[in-house]
Motif scaffolding. Structure first.
Motif, short mmCIF file in Angstrom:
data_model
loop_
_atom_site.label_atom_id
_atom_site.label_comp_id
_atom_site.label_asym_id
_atom_site.label_seq_id
_atom_site.Cartn_x
_atom_site.Cartn_y
_atom_site.Cartn_z
N GLY A 149 -3.73 6.30 1.57
CA GLY A 149 -2.71 5.38 2.06
C GLY A 149 -3.13 3.92 2.01
O GLY A 149 -2.30 3.03 1.95
N SER A 203 0.76 3.61 2.11
CA SER A 203 1.18 3.87 3.48
C SER A 203 2.41 3.06 3.89
O SER A 203 3.07 3.38 4.87
CB SER A 203 0.03 3.61 4.45
OG SER A 203 -0.37 2.26 4.38
N ASP A 204 2.74 1.99 3.13
CA ASP A 204 3.92 1.17 3.43
C ASP A 204 5.22 1.80 2.95
O ASP A 204 6.30 1.34 3.33
CB ASP A 204 3.77 -0.22 2.79
CG ASP A 204 2.61 -1.01 3.38
OD1 ASP A 204 2.24 -0.76 4.54
OD2 ASP A 204 2.07 -1.87 2.66
N LYS A 209 0.83 -1.20 0.00
CA LYS A 209 0.00 0.00 0.00
C LYS A 209 0.87 1.26 0.00
O LYS A 209 2.06 1.20 0.34
CB LYS A 209 -0.90 0.01 1.24
CG LYS A 209 -1.91 -1.12 1.26
CD LYS A 209 -2.79 -1.03 2.45
CE LYS A 209 -2.16 -1.85 3.55
NZ LYS A 209 -2.98 -2.03 4.72
N ARG A 231 0.23 13.13 1.48
CA ARG A 231 1.38 12.28 1.16
C ARG A 231 2.03 12.90 -0.07
O ARG A 231 1.36 13.11 -1.08
CB ARG A 231 0.91 10.85 0.85
CG ARG A 231 0.29 10.20 2.04
CD ARG A 231 -0.18 8.80 1.74
NE ARG A 231 -0.93 8.27 2.88
CZ ARG A 231 -0.36 7.73 3.95
NH1 ARG A 231 0.95 7.62 4.02
NH2 ARG A 231 -1.10 7.28 4.94
N ILE A 289 4.53 12.25 4.81
CA ILE A 289 3.37 13.10 5.07
C ILE A 289 3.86 14.49 5.47
O ILE A 289 4.67 14.62 6.39
CB ILE A 289 2.49 12.49 6.17
CG1 ILE A 289 1.94 11.15 5.70
CG2 ILE A 289 1.36 13.44 6.55
CD1 ILE A 289 1.22 10.35 6.77
N LEU A 334 -4.37 11.52 2.99
CA LEU A 334 -4.00 10.50 3.98
C LEU A 334 -4.84 9.25 3.79
O LEU A 334 -4.35 8.13 3.97
CB LEU A 334 -4.18 11.06 5.40
CG LEU A 334 -3.29 12.24 5.77
CD1 LEU A 334 -3.52 12.65 7.21
CD2 LEU A 334 -1.82 11.95 5.53
N ASN A 335 -6.11 9.41 3.41
CA ASN A 335 -6.99 8.25 3.18
C ASN A 335 -6.52 7.41 2.01
O ASN A 335 -6.84 6.22 1.94
CB ASN A 335 -8.42 8.70 2.94
CG ASN A 335 -9.05 9.30 4.18
OD1 ASN A 335 -8.60 9.05 5.29
ND2 ASN A 335 -10.07 10.11 4.00
#
Length: 68
Positions: A56, A4-5, A2, A38, A24, A53-54
């Protein structure tokens, strides 16, 4: 994997554009204020790509992002 990773400093390609993930950061949005996004910065040119942010939770493949 993802979005976020990703770790800050990782090199990726977004739709064929080489970029570096900056993590971020607070970004100023015109007529709105500052929000956290991001941030990806293109290599060698002053172009930025922002994701919320969502975003991510989205996979790299679904956003056409490849690790370098």
């Amino acid at each position: 994997m993802k979005i976020s990773d990703l770790k800050p400093g990782q090199k990726v390609t977004i739709n064929g554009m080489l970029a570096e993930y900056h993590g971020i950061q607070k970004v100023k949005i015109q007529n709105f204020g500052k929000v956290e996004k991001r941030v990806f910065k293109a290599d060698g040119i002053n172009i930025f790509k922002y994701y919320t942010l969502n975003d991510g939770i989205k996979t790299l493949k679904s956003e056409k992002i490849e690790l370098k």
